[in-house]
Design an enzyme around this catalytic site. Structure first.
Site, PDB file in Angstrom:
ATOM      1  N   CYS A 187      20.995  17.026   5.252  1.00 36.77           N
ATOM      2  CA  CYS A 187      21.533  18.253   4.655  1.00 36.77           C
ATOM      3  C   CYS A 187      21.455  19.366   5.685  1.00 36.77           C
ATOM      4  O   CYS A 187      21.897  19.189   6.803  1.00 36.77           O
ATOM      5  CB  CYS A 187      20.802  18.602   3.369  1.00 36.77           C
ATOM      6  SG  CYS A 187      19.016  18.700   3.550  1.00 36.77           S
ATOM      7  N   SER A 188      20.880  20.503   5.340  1.00 36.41           N
ATOM      8  CA  SER A 188      20.778  21.588   6.323  1.00 36.41           C
ATOM      9  C   SER A 188      19.611  22.517   5.989  1.00 36.41           C
ATOM     10  O   SER A 188      19.762  23.738   6.006  1.00 36.41           O
ATOM     11  CB  SER A 188      22.083  22.385   6.391  1.00 36.41           C
ATOM     12  OG  SER A 188      22.430  22.866   5.101  1.00 36.41           O
ATOM     13  N   CYS A 189      18.445  21.950   5.680  1.00 30.86           N
ATOM     14  CA  CYS A 189      17.266  22.777   5.435  1.00 30.86           C
ATOM     15  C   CYS A 189      16.985  23.619   6.673  1.00 30.86           C
ATOM     16  O   CYS A 189      16.987  23.111   7.795  1.00 30.86           O
ATOM     17  CB  CYS A 189      16.062  21.895   5.112  1.00 30.86           C
ATOM     18  SG  CYS A 189      16.097  21.200   3.457  1.00 30.86           S
ATOM     19  N   CYS A 247      18.008  18.582  10.357  1.00 33.00           N
ATOM     20  CA  CYS A 247      17.899  18.144   8.969  1.00 33.00           C
ATOM     21  C   CYS A 247      18.947  17.058   8.817  1.00 33.00           C
ATOM     22  O   CYS A 247      20.140  17.348   8.739  1.00 33.00           O
ATOM     23  CB  CYS A 247      18.144  19.300   7.998  1.00 33.00           C
ATOM     24  SG  CYS A 247      17.805  18.851   6.270  1.00 33.00           S
TER      25      CYS A 247
END
Length: 213
Positions: free
Chosen positions: A112-114, A109
């Protein structure tokens, strides 16, 4: 990258705000003596290393032994995964991407950090780190090598960018020599990293070595 555009801005700040609020709440509860930090660590470690990845491993193992389920997973991963009871926040809009002898897939991602919590548990620290998010896009083969995943030069590496609208579960190749293994036994060969794409499924021999004291 995937063949569609990605939009991260609408949820990046929300994720950061949520993380900050959780940390602040944990600090307050700890200071008031209402929460034992050690107990929290155990819960987090259990969810990160066991509960979540075990769910994804069951999905992978079932896809290896059940052609109808595999076809469903390819067609509608969210529904197929949900049929095993693995649903909830961060588990929507799932896509299953299958490794082959000529293509290896890896998930990132970039902004971000999906991450698909219902099947993989809590994201590892490195998945959220800026170096991983930047480098795996530019030099995926080198990054995978640092994880110990060495791929032949003729294997294509495809990087998939996860978003709130599109989350990915990598289906690693089934290891050789597992034809007689049950679905439950196969699930034990599936690691978290193999479902992100930074690793491969374990061979039966590798798992036996890992179990030795």
């Amino acid at each position: 990258m995937g063949d569609h555009d990605h939009h991260h801005d609408h949820h990046t700040s929300n994720l950061d705000d949520m993380t900050a609020r959780v940390m602040a709440l944990e600090t307050i509860l700890t200071q008031k003596g209402l929460v034992d930090p050690g107990a929290l660590d155990v819960i987090i470690e259990t969810y990160e290393s066991n509960v979540g990845p075990r769910n994804g491993a069951r999905v992978v193992a079932k896809s290896w032994v059940d052609p109808e389920y595999q076809a469903w997973l390819r067609r509608d991963a969210t529904a197929a995964i949900g049929s095993l009871g693995f649903t909830g926040r961060q588990g929507e809009h799932m896509n299953a991407v299958f490794n082959t002898p000529t293509r290896h897939n890896v998930v990132v991602c970039t902004l971000c950090s999906c991450y698909p919590w219902p099947v993989l548990g809590l994201p590892p620290v490195w998945y959220k780190s800026a170096p991983y998010r930047a480098r795996v896009v530019i030099e995926p083969r080198a990054v995978l090598a640092e994880f110990g995943t060495l791929l032949p030069d003729d294997v294509e590496i495809r990087v998939w960018d996860s978003t709130a609208e599109e989350r990915y579960l990598i289906i690693p190749e089934r290891p050789a020599g597992t034809e007689s293994m049950t679905e439950e036994e196969l699930a034990k060969l599936v690691t978290r990293d193999s479902m992100i794409g930074t690793g491969l499924a374990l061979t039966p021999e590798a798992r036996q070595i890992g179990q030795q004291p």
